[in-house]
Design a protein around this motif. Structure first.
Motif, PDB file in Angstrom:
ATOM      1  N   GLU A  45       0.816  -1.088   0.040  1.00 49.38           N
ATOM      2  CA  GLU A  45      -0.004  -0.071   0.009  1.00 49.38           C
ATOM      3  C   GLU A  45       0.818   1.199   0.013  1.00 49.38           C
ATOM      4  N   PRO A  46       0.960   2.180  -0.998  1.00 51.09           N
ATOM      5  CA  PRO A  46       1.975   3.206  -1.186  1.00 51.09           C
ATOM      6  C   PRO A  46       1.762   4.190  -0.025  1.00 51.09           C
ATOM      7  N   GLU A  47       0.515   4.460   0.294  1.00 54.31           N
ATOM      8  CA  GLU A  47       0.160   5.274   1.599  1.00 54.31           C
ATOM      9  C   GLU A  47       1.149   4.937   2.908  1.00 54.31           C
ATOM     10  N   ARG A  48       1.065   3.511   2.956  1.00 59.26           N
ATOM     11  CA  ARG A  48       1.741   3.357   4.263  1.00 59.26           C
ATOM     12  C   ARG A  48       3.138   3.779   4.405  1.00 59.26           C
ATOM     13  N   GLY A  49       3.874   3.837   3.235  1.00 54.73           N
ATOM     14  CA  GLY A  49       5.104   4.301   3.121  1.00 54.73           C
ATOM     15  C   GLY A  49       6.230   3.363   3.562  1.00 54.73           C
ATOM     16  N   PHE A  50       5.991   2.007   3.513  1.00 55.49           N
ATOM     17  CA  PHE A  50       6.976   1.005   3.731  1.00 55.49           C
ATOM     18  C   PHE A  50       7.753   0.639   2.554  1.00 55.49           C
ATOM     19  N   SER A  51       7.353   0.898   1.437  1.00 50.71           N
ATOM     20  CA  SER A  51       8.001   0.276   0.199  1.00 50.71           C
ATOM     21  C   SER A  51       8.883   1.536  -0.465  1.00 50.71           C
ATOM     22  N   THR A  52      10.101   1.215  -0.982  1.00 46.99           N
ATOM     23  CA  THR A  52      10.949   1.820  -1.725  1.00 46.99           C
ATOM     24  C   THR A  52      10.351   2.042  -3.120  1.00 46.99           C
ATOM     25  N   ARG A  53       9.371   1.432  -3.548  1.00 50.10           N
ATOM     26  CA  ARG A  53       9.094   1.318  -4.892  1.00 50.10           C
ATOM     27  C   ARG A  53       7.938   2.424  -5.116  1.00 50.10           C
ATOM     28  N   PHE A  54       7.571   3.217  -4.133  1.00 56.12           N
ATOM     29  CA  PHE A  54       6.321   4.145  -4.263  1.00 56.12           C
ATOM     30  C   PHE A  54       7.189   5.582  -3.982  1.00 56.12           C
ATOM     31  N   ASP A  55       6.891   6.715  -4.527  1.00 51.89           N
ATOM     32  CA  ASP A  55       7.266   8.058  -4.166  1.00 51.89           C
ATOM     33  C   ASP A  55       5.880   8.457  -3.188  1.00 51.89           C
ATOM     34  N   LEU A  99       9.265  10.131  -0.361  1.00 48.35           N
ATOM     35  CA  LEU A  99      10.767   9.449  -0.729  1.00 48.35           C
ATOM     36  C   LEU A  99      11.459  10.436  -1.737  1.00 48.35           C
ATOM     37  N   ALA A 100      10.853  10.986  -2.394  1.00 45.73           N
ATOM     38  CA  ALA A 100      11.530  12.011  -3.347  1.00 45.73           C
ATOM     39  C   ALA A 100      12.233  13.324  -2.526  1.00 45.73           C
ATOM     40  N   ASP A 101      11.681  13.502  -1.509  1.00 39.50           N
ATOM     41  CA  ASP A 101      12.495  14.593  -0.741  1.00 39.50           C
ATOM     42  C   ASP A 101      13.802  13.855  -0.155  1.00 39.50           C
ATOM     43  N   PHE A 102      13.489  12.634   0.119  1.00 39.21           N
ATOM     44  CA  PHE A 102      14.677  12.049   0.804  1.00 39.21           C
ATOM     45  C   PHE A 102      15.702  11.817  -0.093  1.00 39.21           C
ATOM     46  N   LYS A 103      15.428  11.159  -1.398  1.00 41.30           N
ATOM     47  CA  LYS A 103      16.272  11.122  -2.384  1.00 41.30           C
ATOM     48  C   LYS A 103      17.121  12.470  -2.880  1.00 41.30           C
ATOM     49  N   ALA A 104      16.266  13.513  -2.708  1.00 43.99           N
ATOM     50  CA  ALA A 104      17.065  14.937  -3.305  1.00 43.99           C
ATOM     51  C   ALA A 104      17.961  15.286  -2.241  1.00 43.99           C
ATOM     52  N   VAL A 105      17.760  15.071  -0.773  1.00 45.07           N
ATOM     53  CA  VAL A 105      18.843  15.482   0.135  1.00 45.07           C
ATOM     54  C   VAL A 105      19.737  14.506   0.188  1.00 45.07           C
ATOM     55  N   ALA A 106      19.661  13.083  -0.018  1.00 40.04           N
ATOM     56  CA  ALA A 106      20.513  12.288   0.284  1.00 40.04           C
ATOM     57  C   ALA A 106      21.366  11.909  -0.974  1.00 40.04           C
ATOM     58  N   LYS A 116      26.025   4.728  -6.285  1.00 45.27           N
ATOM     59  CA  LYS A 116      25.559   4.022  -7.759  1.00 45.27           C
ATOM     60  C   LYS A 116      25.677   2.714  -7.905  1.00 45.27           C
ATOM     61  N   GLY A 117      24.665   2.483  -8.384  1.00 40.54           N
ATOM     62  CA  GLY A 117      24.595   0.670  -8.645  1.00 40.54           C
ATOM     63  C   GLY A 117      23.980   0.009  -7.389  1.00 40.54           C
ATOM     64  N   LYS A 118      23.974   0.543  -6.391  1.00 40.08           N
ATOM     65  CA  LYS A 118      23.534  -0.235  -4.999  1.00 40.08           C
ATOM     66  C   LYS A 118      22.395   0.519  -4.494  1.00 40.08           C
ATOM     67  N   GLU A 119      21.768   1.105  -5.256  1.00 38.32           N
ATOM     68  CA  GLU A 119      20.624   2.132  -4.907  1.00 38.32           C
ATOM     69  C   GLU A 119      19.504   1.366  -4.097  1.00 38.32           C
ATOM     70  N   HIS A 120      19.234   0.160  -4.523  1.00 34.18           N
ATOM     71  CA  HIS A 120      18.201  -0.450  -3.835  1.00 34.18           C
ATOM     72  C   HIS A 120      18.204  -1.131  -2.633  1.00 34.18           C
ATOM     73  N   LYS A 121      19.597  -1.669  -2.466  1.00 38.92           N
ATOM     74  CA  LYS A 121      20.123  -2.120  -1.161  1.00 38.92           C
ATOM     75  C   LYS A 121      20.376  -1.152  -0.208  1.00 38.92           C
ATOM     76  N   TYR A 122      20.670   0.218  -0.646  1.00 42.15           N
ATOM     77  CA  TYR A 122      21.095   1.237   0.493  1.00 42.15           C
ATOM     78  C   TYR A 122      19.659   1.709   0.744  1.00 42.15           C
ATOM     79  N   MET A 123      18.762   1.916   0.032  1.00 44.34           N
ATOM     80  CA  MET A 123      17.417   2.547   0.413  1.00 44.34           C
ATOM     81  C   MET A 123      16.538   1.396   1.203  1.00 44.34           C
ATOM     82  N   ALA A 124      16.951   0.226   0.933  1.00 43.02           N
ATOM     83  CA  ALA A 124      16.361  -0.972   1.795  1.00 43.02           C
ATOM     84  C   ALA A 124      16.742  -0.737   3.167  1.00 43.02           C
TER      85      ALA A 124
END
Ligand SMILES: C[S@@+](CC[C@H](N)C(=O)[O-])C[C@H]1O[C@@H](n2cnc3c(N)ncnc32)[C@H](O)[C@@H]1O
Length: 301
Positions: free
Chosen positions: A107-117, A176-183, A189-197
Motif C-alpha cells: 500500500e503506497p500510502e503506508r510508506g513502507f516500500s521504496t517502490r513508491f514515491d 521518498l523523493a524529498d529524501f532522495k533529493a537530500v541524500a 551508484k549501482g547499489k541504490e536498491h540495497k541502500y534504500m532498503a
C-alpha cells in the motif's frame, strides 16, 4: 480474506513448532492476513482457543468467524495484560511472525516500500504518534547517525545524517523523493536498491520501536507459557534474529546464561531447533518473501 493480503511463510514448520494440543490455548501475536491463524484453528479441537493480536486496523478485515477465535487490536508488547483481560494467565503456545505484511508493504500510502514515491509514514499502528518523516525532520544528527548505523547497518550513516539535517533546513523531508533529493550524493551508484532498503529498515525499526517491543514481548512469553509450551518466532533480519536466538538459548539478550549457587543453568527455554529453520527451494520459488525468514522454536522448561 483478500488472498493477496499476505502469503504465510514456513506455514507447516510453524505449526509443527507449536506442537498443538487440540484443547490448548494458542496465541498468534502477528495476525496479518490470518494465514497462520487459520492453520492453527485447523489443528485445534472444539475446546481449543486461539487469541490473535495485530496493531494494524487493516488486519481486522481478516478476522475469523469462529467461536474459538479472539482478536486483540493491540501491540504484542502488551501480551501479558491483554491475555489476563481475556482470562488467560497461561497459554500453550505463542507464534510471532515479525515485520510487515505484504499488504502493508504494497500500500503506497503506508510508506513502507521504496517502490513508491509516497509520504514517509511507516507506522504499523496507524494511531502511532511517530512517523518516519517525524524522525527525519526532528531527530538530531547524532540520533539519525545511530539509527542508520545500528538499525540499518548503513555504511555512511554519519554523512547521511549530516546531509539530512543540513538539507531539511531548506525543505522538510516528507516523501521518498524529498529524501532522495537530500541524500542523492550519499546513495552509492549501482547499489541504490540495497541502500534504500537499509535506510527504510532503520526508519521502520525506529518508528515502531521494534527492538524494544521485541525484547518486552520475549520476556513476557516466559511468564505466560506453561511448562512444555512452545515459543515459535520467525524473523526476517539479523537484528531481530539475534535477540530471539539469545533469549531462547539463554533467557537474556546480553551476556552469559545465569547460574544458581550450584552452577545449574537458570533459563526459561530449551531450544528445540539448534539452527534456525529456513525455507526450502520449493517455498523460495513460490514466495520470495520467505527468502530471509528464520524460524526458531523454544520449549518452556
Ligand atoms: C508478517 S505479518 C504476519 C502475517 C501472518 N502470519 C499471515 O500469515 O498473514 C506481521 C503482522 O504483524 C503485525 N505486527 C507487527 N508488529 C506488531 C506488534 N508489535 N504488535 C501487534 N502487531 C504487530 C503487523 O501489523 C502485520 O500485520
Amino acid at each position: 480474506m483478500e488472498n493477496n493480503y499476505h502469503v504465510p511463510v514456513l506455514l507447516k514448520e510453524c505449526i509443527d513448532g507449536l506442537n498443538i494440543k487440540p484443547d490448548g490455548v494458542y496465541v498468534d501475536v502477528t495476525f496479518g492476513g490470518g494465514g497462520h491463524s487459520r492453520e492453527i484453528l485447523k489443528n485445534l479441537g472444539k475446546d481449543g482457543v486461539l487469541i490473535a493480536f495485530d496493531q494494524d486496523p487493516d488486519a481486522q478485515r481478516n478476522k475469523i468467524d469462529d467461536p474459538r477465535f479472539h482478536f486483540v487490536d493491540q501491540n504484542f508488547a502488551f501480551l501479558k495484560n491483554n491475555l489476563r483481560l481475556l482470562g488467560y494467565k497461561t497459554v500453550d503456545g505463542i507464534l510471532a511472525d515479525l515485520g510487515v505484511s505484504s499488504h502493508q508493504f504494497n500500500e503506497p500510502e503506508r510508506g513502507f516500500s521504496t517502490r513508491f514515491d509516497a509520504a514517509l509514514d511507516m507506522r504499523m499502528d496507524k494511531q502511532g504518534k511517530l512517523t518516519a518523516a517525524d524522525v527525519l525532520n526532528t531527530y538530531s544528527e547524532d540520533q539519525l547517525h545511530k539509527i542508520f548505523g545500528i538499525y540499518g547497518e548503513v555504511k555512511n550513516a554519519k554523512s547521511l545524517a549530516r546531509a539530512i539535517v543540513t538539507g531539511r533546513v531548506d525543505r522538510p523531508v516528507l516523501t521518498l523523493a524529498d529524501f532522495k533529493a537530500v541524500a542523492a550524493a550519499h546513495i552509492p551508484k549501482g547499489k541504490e536498491h540495497k541502500y534504500m532498503a537499509q535506510v527504510f529498515q532503520a526508519l521502520r525499526i525506529e518508528v515502531n520501536a521494534e527492538m524494544k517491543v521485541l525484547e518486552d514481548f520475549l520476556i513476557q512469553t516466559a511468564d505466560v507459557l506453561k511448562p512444555g509450551g512452545r515459543l515459535v518466532v520467525m524473523s526476517y533480519h539479523s537484528l531481530e534474529d539475534r535477540p530471539v536466538k539469545s533469549f531462547i538459548a539463554k533467557g537474556k539478550f546480553r551476556g552469559e546464561v545465569d547460574k544458581d549457587f550450584f552452577g545449574n543453568e537458570q533459563k526459561p527455554f530449551k531450544a528445540i531447533t539448534r539452527k534456525a529453520i529456513v525455507a526450502d527451494e520449493a517455498e523460495l520459488e513460490r514466495n520470495s518473501r520467505s527468502r530471509s525468514a528464520k524460524l526458531r522454536v523454544g520449549e518452556r522448561l
